[in-house]
Design a protein around this motif. Sequence first.
Motif, PDB file in Angstrom:
ATOM      1  N   ASP A 153       0.813  -1.220   0.000  1.00 22.79           N
ATOM      2  CA  ASP A 153       0.000   0.000   0.000  1.00 22.79           C
ATOM      3  C   ASP A 153       0.847   1.271   0.000  1.00 22.79           C
ATOM      4  N   ASP A 154       2.117   1.164   0.407  1.00 22.37           N
ATOM      5  CA  ASP A 154       3.007   2.334   0.410  1.00 22.37           C
ATOM      6  C   ASP A 154       3.758   2.494  -0.917  1.00 22.37           C
ATOM      7  N   GLY A 155       3.478   1.595  -1.868  1.00 19.32           N
ATOM      8  CA  GLY A 155       4.154   1.677  -3.156  1.00 19.32           C
ATOM      9  C   GLY A 155       5.531   1.047  -3.176  1.00 19.32           C
ATOM     10  N   VAL A 156       5.876   0.280  -2.148  1.00 19.71           N
ATOM     11  CA  VAL A 156       7.190  -0.380  -2.105  1.00 19.71           C
ATOM     12  C   VAL A 156       7.110  -1.688  -2.882  1.00 19.71           C
ATOM     13  N   ILE A 157       8.060  -1.892  -3.769  1.00 20.01           N
ATOM     14  CA  ILE A 157       8.064  -3.073  -4.635  1.00 20.01           C
ATOM     15  C   ILE A 157       8.314  -4.338  -3.815  1.00 20.01           C
ATOM     16  N   GLN A 158       7.421  -5.313  -3.961  1.00 18.86           N
ATOM     17  CA  GLN A 158       7.574  -6.622  -3.327  1.00 18.86           C
ATOM     18  C   GLN A 158       8.198  -7.626  -4.300  1.00 18.86           C
ATOM     19  N   SER A 159       7.844  -7.488  -5.557  1.00 14.76           N
ATOM     20  CA  SER A 159       8.468  -8.296  -6.612  1.00 14.76           C
ATOM     21  C   SER A 159       8.315  -7.554  -7.937  1.00 14.76           C
ATOM     22  N   LEU A 160       9.297  -7.735  -8.807  1.00 16.20           N
ATOM     23  CA  LEU A 160       9.269  -7.080 -10.119  1.00 16.20           C
ATOM     24  C   LEU A 160       9.822  -8.039 -11.148  1.00 16.20           C
ATOM     25  N   ASP A 161       9.079  -8.242 -12.206  1.00 12.53           N
ATOM     26  CA  ASP A 161       9.523  -9.095 -13.310  1.00 12.53           C
ATOM     27  C   ASP A 161       9.425  -8.287 -14.601  1.00 12.53           C
ATOM     28  N   THR A 162      10.551  -8.121 -15.279  1.00 13.79           N
ATOM     29  CA  THR A 162      10.557  -7.321 -16.500  1.00 13.79           C
ATOM     30  C   THR A 162      11.366  -8.018 -17.594  1.00 13.79           C
ATOM     31  N   GLN A 163      10.851  -7.912 -18.810  1.00 16.55           N
ATOM     32  CA  GLN A 163      11.553  -8.403 -19.987  1.00 16.55           C
ATOM     33  C   GLN A 163      11.658  -7.263 -20.993  1.00 16.55           C
ATOM     34  N   HIS A 164      12.798  -7.196 -21.675  1.00 16.36           N
ATOM     35  CA  HIS A 164      12.942  -6.172 -22.711  1.00 16.36           C
ATOM     36  C   HIS A 164      13.666  -6.746 -23.917  1.00 16.36           C
ATOM     37  N   TRP A 165      13.323  -6.198 -25.061  1.00 12.18           N
ATOM     38  CA  TRP A 165      13.888  -6.617 -26.337  1.00 12.18           C
ATOM     39  C   TRP A 165      14.524  -5.412 -27.016  1.00 12.18           C
ATOM     40  N   SER A 166      15.792  -5.526 -27.325  1.00 17.92           N
ATOM     41  CA  SER A 166      16.531  -4.446 -27.977  1.00 17.92           C
ATOM     42  C   SER A 166      16.680  -4.764 -29.458  1.00 17.92           C
ATOM     43  N   GLU A 167      16.276  -3.849 -30.317  1.00 18.63           N
ATOM     44  CA  GLU A 167      16.315  -4.057 -31.768  1.00 18.63           C
ATOM     45  C   GLU A 167      17.706  -3.715 -32.299  1.00 18.63           C
ATOM     46  N   CYS A 168      18.440  -4.743 -32.696  1.00 17.07           N
ATOM     47  CA  CYS A 168      19.821  -4.557 -33.151  1.00 17.07           C
ATOM     48  C   CYS A 168      19.927  -4.068 -34.585  1.00 17.07           C
ATOM     49  N   GLY A 169      18.852  -4.214 -35.365  1.00 12.66           N
ATOM     50  CA  GLY A 169      18.975  -3.997 -36.790  1.00 12.66           C
ATOM     51  C   GLY A 169      19.421  -5.281 -37.465  1.00 12.66           C
ATOM     52  N   SER A 170      20.162  -5.164 -38.545  1.00 13.64           N
ATOM     53  CA  SER A 170      20.501  -6.337 -39.354  1.00 13.64           C
ATOM     54  C   SER A 170      21.568  -7.232 -38.740  1.00 13.64           C
ATOM     55  N   SER A 171      22.320  -6.734 -37.739  1.00 18.61           N
ATOM     56  CA  SER A 171      23.334  -7.579 -37.091  1.00 18.61           C
ATOM     57  C   SER A 171      23.517  -7.119 -35.648  1.00 18.61           C
ATOM     58  N   PRO A 172      23.793  -8.076 -34.758  1.00 22.25           N
ATOM     59  CA  PRO A 172      23.907  -7.743 -33.329  1.00 22.25           C
ATOM     60  C   PRO A 172      25.342  -7.460 -32.893  1.00 22.25           C
ATOM     61  N   ASN A 173      26.092  -6.690 -33.711  1.00 24.38           N
ATOM     62  CA  ASN A 173      27.504  -6.510 -33.379  1.00 24.38           C
ATOM     63  C   ASN A 173      27.737  -5.521 -32.241  1.00 24.38           C
ATOM     64  N   GLU A 174      26.724  -4.742 -31.880  1.00 23.62           N
ATOM     65  CA  GLU A 174      26.833  -3.854 -30.722  1.00 23.62           C
ATOM     66  C   GLU A 174      25.579  -4.020 -29.863  1.00 23.62           C
ATOM     67  N   PRO A 175      25.462  -5.139 -29.180  1.00 24.98           N
ATOM     68  CA  PRO A 175      24.235  -5.446 -28.420  1.00 24.98           C
ATOM     69  C   PRO A 175      24.007  -4.480 -27.262  1.00 24.98           C
ATOM     70  N   HIS A 176      22.737  -4.235 -26.983  1.00 26.99           N
ATOM     71  CA  HIS A 176      22.376  -3.276 -25.944  1.00 26.99           C
ATOM     72  C   HIS A 176      21.588  -3.881 -24.787  1.00 26.99           C
ATOM     73  N   ALA A 177      20.992  -5.038 -24.985  1.00 28.81           N
ATOM     74  CA  ALA A 177      20.115  -5.595 -23.956  1.00 28.81           C
ATOM     75  C   ALA A 177      20.833  -5.765 -22.627  1.00 28.81           C
ATOM     76  N   GLY A 178      22.077  -6.195 -22.670  1.00 34.41           N
ATOM     77  CA  GLY A 178      22.845  -6.367 -21.439  1.00 34.41           C
ATOM     78  C   GLY A 178      23.140  -5.049 -20.750  1.00 34.41           C
ATOM     79  N   ILE A 179      23.412  -4.012 -21.546  1.00 29.57           N
ATOM     80  CA  ILE A 179      23.679  -2.691 -20.964  1.00 29.57           C
ATOM     81  C   ILE A 179      22.429  -2.169 -20.270  1.00 29.57           C
ATOM     82  N   ILE A 180      21.285  -2.336 -20.930  1.00 29.03           N
ATOM     83  CA  ILE A 180      20.019  -1.900 -20.336  1.00 29.03           C
ATOM     84  C   ILE A 180      19.758  -2.648 -19.036  1.00 29.03           C
ATOM     85  N   THR A 181      20.006  -3.954 -19.046  1.00 31.10           N
ATOM     86  CA  THR A 181      19.798  -4.766 -17.853  1.00 31.10           C
ATOM     87  C   THR A 181      20.621  -4.247 -16.679  1.00 31.10           C
TER      88      THR A 181
END
Length: 548
Positions: free
Chosen positions: A123-151
């Motif tokens: 009720d105080d807005g304190v997170i008890q659990s959080l589950d998140t997934q994200h997808w980073s669009e690399c374009g035609s090749s994943p030579n500079e991936p971003h998903a790990g940096i975002i994580t």
Amino acid sequence: HEIKGAFRSGGQYHYSMETQSCVCVPMEDSIDVYPSSQWMDLIQVSIATCLNVQHNRINVHVRRLGGSYGSKISRNAQISCACALACYLLNRPARFIMTMESNMLSIGKRCPMHQIYGIEVNDDGVIQSLDTQHWSECGSSPNEPHAGIITYFLKNCYLIDNWNIRGYEVITGTPSNTFCRASGFTEGLAMIENMMEHIAIVANKDPIAVRLANMNDNDKSVLDNIIQKMLNMTYYIKRQISIWEYNRDNRWKKKGIAMVPMKYWTTYVGQFNTILSVCARDGSVCVTLSGIEINQGINTKIAQIAAHTLGIDIELISVKQSNNSAAPNMSETGHNVTIDTCGYATIQVCTQILKRLEPIKKKMENPKWQDVIFKAFQEGIDLYTRYSLTLSGSMEDTLKPYPVYGVTIAEIEIDVLTGQHIIRRVDLMVDAGQSLNPEIDVGQVQGAFVMGMGYWTSENLVYDTETGLLINNRSWNYMPPGAKDIPEDFRVYLRQKTINKDGVYGSQTINEPPLCMSFVIPIAIRSALDSARRDSENVDLWFQLGKF
């Protein structure tokens, strides 16, 4: 409370003043290359591989770039290789400068990102659990991936004990995307701050209170102080009341105000060096470094560091253009670290010279710098020195990682009928430590924030659904912020009385972090839209901003 939602951030064109370019000149047994690149080693290796020649036949020189924002870390290699190939085959100078249209069509942009999340809060807005997934669009090749940096950066300043974060790379049909100013952290901070707003609305709590309640103790001890100071300096509560009254009395014009905290983690990886040589007959100093001036004030700060360490006038310091003979096998300029790394190397070479001069100074009575230098030259003292710095990103390195804290408050006004928005006021405080050059730092803060502001409000990449080609590929139809889009009242504060013990002369580098806090603008816009929706008797607590 159980909360579910989605969030999306798009791509962004780097929009540097100078497009990708290169000049190649054939020499007796080599090629001199002048690329608009912030990574000389990559250019040398790429061209040598393309031409099937030894690496020592490629001489790379870079004086400065007309902006980059990450677009010239790796993407200049293809332009430089094409230019070098023409030079090599024709045995004559060649120049390749891309038009803006070609630049926008072929060069990758900031990686778009899509997120879905589920949160449980009390009720105080304190997170008890959080589950998140994200997808980073690399374009035609994943030579500079971003998903790990975002994580890594998504946590911002919050306690993450009950968080589950998963990130994925996605291949799409667009040009391979690349780094763009504050890559990964811009998206990561936006994701978590969007979730904090969602929590505050569902739990019916003040958004600032929700953020403070979810912070970890270490970061809260710093940020709580900055937040309270900013609330007092900006008369935040008084302005909140004024905005509420304005919205009550106006149907088609609405105002909103919001606050965003930030913890930006600066870490080091790679090799960097500085060379210093002193001219014997007038005492002037030449400094050559592996870092490249990319409109961050690197050369100015390096000159300041050298002058301060040597105890001489800055007019005696000349920072020379970078080249791969003086700085072989070095890392790229980027990721908010070059002033720190090359600055540290500069201190070391200056210290080495001073140690060599100490015996000479003891023989002289109150000598001038020029007299000491010439006497050292006469006695055969080497006036040339070099220092190379190798870093792994660990706390055992000479330069240790450090956090950059900041808080931004923004007030906006929207026209409900036309969609026009005006940024009435922005107050931004960031911890620059003991700033090496406050004027440069304030300029970097302003530029970074406005770039992020454009990312969240006006810049949008439109692709042909059949061909995959970028449709808005020029300044007439791609809309970065203009002179009338910047905040009407923009106040930047460098946090006072702080010294970064792990930084160069107590400083912290802040070229990228302010961009991340620009997400305060869409949060403030959401606040204004909430008022408009209530006037329309819309009872939905939460709505999605942007395209999904």
